[in-house]
Design a protein around this motif. Structure first.
Motif, PDB file in Angstrom:
ATOM      1  N   GLY A  57      64.834  81.286  57.561  1.00 48.52           N
ATOM      2  CA  GLY A  57      64.065  80.966  58.768  1.00 48.52           C
ATOM      3  C   GLY A  57      64.940  80.459  59.894  1.00 48.52           C
ATOM      4  O   GLY A  57      66.120  80.815  59.981  1.00 48.52           O
ATOM      5  N   VAL A  58      64.355  79.618  60.730  1.00 45.47           N
ATOM      6  CA  VAL A  58      65.021  79.229  61.976  1.00 45.47           C
ATOM      7  C   VAL A  58      65.517  77.782  62.011  1.00 45.47           C
ATOM      8  O   VAL A  58      66.057  77.331  63.020  1.00 45.47           O
ATOM      9  CB  VAL A  58      64.074  79.436  63.190  1.00 45.47           C
ATOM     10  CG1 VAL A  58      63.707  80.908  63.334  1.00 45.47           C
ATOM     11  CG2 VAL A  58      62.817  78.573  63.056  1.00 45.47           C
ATOM     12  N   ILE A  59      65.333  77.046  60.911  1.00 42.33           N
ATOM     13  CA  ILE A  59      65.740  75.637  60.946  1.00 42.33           C
ATOM     14  C   ILE A  59      67.251  75.515  60.729  1.00 42.33           C
ATOM     15  O   ILE A  59      67.792  76.098  59.786  1.00 42.33           O
ATOM     16  CB  ILE A  59      64.993  74.819  59.879  1.00 42.33           C
ATOM     17  CG1 ILE A  59      63.475  74.972  60.046  1.00 42.33           C
ATOM     18  CG2 ILE A  59      65.395  73.343  59.971  1.00 42.33           C
ATOM     19  CD1 ILE A  59      62.647  74.237  59.005  1.00 42.33           C
ATOM     20  N   GLY A  73      67.628  79.269  54.765  1.00 38.59           N
ATOM     21  CA  GLY A  73      68.448  80.371  55.264  1.00 38.59           C
ATOM     22  C   GLY A  73      67.631  81.559  55.746  1.00 38.59           C
ATOM     23  O   GLY A  73      68.141  82.417  56.463  1.00 38.59           O
ATOM     24  N   LEU A  93      59.485  83.203  60.622  1.00 34.99           N
ATOM     25  CA  LEU A  93      58.971  83.928  61.791  1.00 34.99           C
ATOM     26  C   LEU A  93      58.467  85.284  61.341  1.00 34.99           C
ATOM     27  O   LEU A  93      59.272  86.076  60.841  1.00 34.99           O
ATOM     28  CB  LEU A  93      60.072  84.141  62.821  1.00 34.99           C
ATOM     29  CG  LEU A  93      60.535  82.929  63.624  1.00 34.99           C
ATOM     30  CD1 LEU A  93      61.666  83.321  64.522  1.00 34.99           C
ATOM     31  CD2 LEU A  93      59.415  82.315  64.411  1.00 34.99           C
ATOM     32  N   THR A 123      55.119  82.709  60.856  1.00 32.29           N
ATOM     33  CA  THR A 123      54.514  81.921  59.787  1.00 32.29           C
ATOM     34  C   THR A 123      53.065  82.373  59.681  1.00 32.29           C
ATOM     35  O   THR A 123      52.318  82.312  60.656  1.00 32.29           O
ATOM     36  CB  THR A 123      54.601  80.421  60.107  1.00 32.29           C
ATOM     37  OG1 THR A 123      55.968  80.015  60.045  1.00 32.29           O
ATOM     38  CG2 THR A 123      53.789  79.597  59.110  1.00 32.29           C
ATOM     39  N   ASP A 155      62.397  76.304  54.822  1.00 35.32           N
ATOM     40  CA  ASP A 155      62.679  76.882  56.129  1.00 35.32           C
ATOM     41  C   ASP A 155      61.382  77.288  56.823  1.00 35.32           C
ATOM     42  O   ASP A 155      60.353  77.478  56.173  1.00 35.32           O
ATOM     43  CB  ASP A 155      63.632  78.093  56.006  1.00 35.32           C
ATOM     44  CG  ASP A 155      64.628  78.159  57.160  1.00 35.32           C
ATOM     45  OD1 ASP A 155      64.292  77.692  58.264  1.00 35.32           O
ATOM     46  OD2 ASP A 155      65.738  78.665  56.931  1.00 35.32           O
ATOM     47  N   TRP A 156      61.471  77.409  58.147  1.00 38.13           N
ATOM     48  CA  TRP A 156      60.323  77.825  58.964  1.00 38.13           C
ATOM     49  C   TRP A 156      60.452  79.310  59.255  1.00 38.13           C
ATOM     50  O   TRP A 156      61.407  79.747  59.891  1.00 38.13           O
ATOM     51  CB  TRP A 156      60.286  77.034  60.274  1.00 38.13           C
ATOM     52  CG  TRP A 156      59.102  77.391  61.131  1.00 38.13           C
ATOM     53  CD1 TRP A 156      59.002  78.469  61.979  1.00 38.13           C
ATOM     54  CD2 TRP A 156      57.850  76.703  61.209  1.00 38.13           C
ATOM     55  NE1 TRP A 156      57.756  78.493  62.573  1.00 38.13           N
ATOM     56  CE2 TRP A 156      57.038  77.419  62.125  1.00 38.13           C
ATOM     57  CE3 TRP A 156      57.334  75.557  60.601  1.00 38.13           C
ATOM     58  CZ2 TRP A 156      55.739  77.014  62.441  1.00 38.13           C
ATOM     59  CZ3 TRP A 156      56.041  75.155  60.922  1.00 38.13           C
ATOM     60  CH2 TRP A 156      55.255  75.885  61.826  1.00 38.13           C
TER      61      TRP A 156
END
Lengths: 292, 292
Positions: free
Chosen positions: A242-244, A240, A227, A229, A224-225
């Protein structure tokens, strides 16, 4: 789209995810045993981890447990400054194919490389187009060898933030352009590894996944990306966190007929590599069911 | 392609570059005086810097010195969770147009925004497509107001590493698709700001610059991509210190007829913002001549 909520039969662990436990490097043999203990049916190991344990030992262990390899990490790094460098890359890539064959990997993943010297901090030149040509030539040459050895090659487009030092193939479209040029027949010998971390931002992602089709979709990687990073390489998140929108992307991939493993690949020096491997693997299983 | 080696008449300073001197925030009035002292003919100030000094004061100072504004930073941030949020963004963007007009800026630069809440660390949702639709709608509505006020809007495609929190327009192609949809006549009212930091990696960059043409090329920003890059936002390099082939990209832009300023925009909390502003400006002038 397959239902992942009730079991983890389609989970694969990229062994970089548990490379370290409490910050300490883990032997690949231990990682394999820990996966097997959790009924994880597939892994994707890194060459340096295999080399440290010895290829014959890992091959034997994989066979003993009936483990599958969703991929082998990795070939690539084609660009070089001179003929000797290009030849060294070619030879090393052939060895990578050999190892992938020995381990019966589903594909050899290619992180293609970029500006020579950049990974060490000092780029020898700024000519990205030259590197891209060397990458195409390198894949073209390796493809012959890979076909002979029946090992599919999966180009992994890397996030554009790695364009200087790790891979100058940075979008699905670009990767598929190379595939179409070198394997116009869509024979299955050449395709892509879709890692949501690298491609989630791409406005053309859905269209390019459709363009790829089943024959070109050789691997599917998740993480996941986060926030924010905080590190360009080693701050990947657990699915789950992050934002992807991972299920949406998996839906696109499976709509094309992809039916392989969902491989968890998390580089996380500040978080997951600081935890115990057991906790990380258990979390991967839980999140595979709830967030992939 | 213009010869920049003998003078710096086409240099513009984005005032974020010298936002801090020895780590201390600098008043915009001081920054302007320091630029004027060096015969720098253009700047691109940020709204918060202008607000802190007062718009009338800055307007007066700019007029007094005959300074040009290569752009005004910035409008955008269109996506929101609800109607009230969308309206607040609309109203704020109209104020940004008004300010840009008062300062006679060449264009209002748009950093379009992405997932609501993400910049504060907590995205309200993961639907990037929704945000992209809100961005298109927001630009469409603002464009009418901007045309009435004769202020060109420059969409700045941001590097994909900012897709979650700062801008969900991430390639030239994507930005130009929006331009073509909203301004099919290429009237000059809507175009792009080409910042080499954001787009240098793009394999389609040259083709998309050609597609843009003179009418859509409203601004050209420079800095450099460092190896390694240690922070996603504030580790930009001085031109010549990194891996971007800036002259090559400038050549592509100028081949389309772009004849405006080359605007230096460097966010650098660890390096350039720790130095004295005077040194930074002198270095910008030197590198404008040697590396742009």
């Amino acid at each position: 789209m397959r239902d992942f909520t009730t079991d983890h039969r389609w989970l694969s662990i990229n062994t970089a995810t548990v490379r370290k436990s409490h910050g300490v490097e883990q032997p690949l043999t231990d990682i394999i045993e820990a996966c097997v203990k959790r009924d994880i049916r597939a892994i994707s190991p890194w060459r340096d981890q295999v080399a440290a344990a010895g290829l014959p030992a890992i091959s034997k262990l994989v066979k003993k447990h009936g483990l599958e390899l969703s991929g082998y990490c990795r070939g690539g790094m084609f660009p070089a400054l001179d003929t000797a460098g290009l030849k060294a890359a070619r030879d090393d890539n052939r060895r990578a194919v050999d190892e992938a064959c020995e381990l019966h990997a589903a594909c050899l993943v290619l992180v293609v490389g970029a500006l020579p010297g950049a990974l060490a901090g000092q780029a020898a030149h700024k000519d990205l187009a030259l590197s891209r040509n060397q990458v195409s030539d390198g894949i073209s040459e390796l493809l012959e060898y890979a076909i002979t050895n029946k090992m599919p090659l999966a180009i992994e487009p890397l996030h554009p933030m790695y364009a200087a030092d790790r891979a100058c193939i940075n979008t699905m479209e670009q990767a598929l352009d190379v595939c179409d040029a070198l394997d116009p027949g869509k024979t299955g010998a050449l395709g892509v590894a879709v890692d949501v971390y690298h491609v989630w931002w791409d406005p053309k992602l859905e269209a390019q996944i459709q363009r790829a089709g089943k024959e070109r979709l050789l691997a599917f990687h998740v993480c996941d990306w986060m926030l924010p990073t905080t590190h360009l390489l080693e701050d990947r998140g657990m699915m789950g966190d992050g934002v992807i929108d991972i299920p949406r992307i998996r839906g696109w991939v499976e709509a094309q007929g992809f039916a392989g493993y969902s491989e968890v690949e998390i580089f996380s020096s500040g978080n997951w590599w600081q935890r115990q491997s057991a906790e990380v693997l258990d979390t991967c299983i839980a999140r595979h069911r709830s967030a992939v």
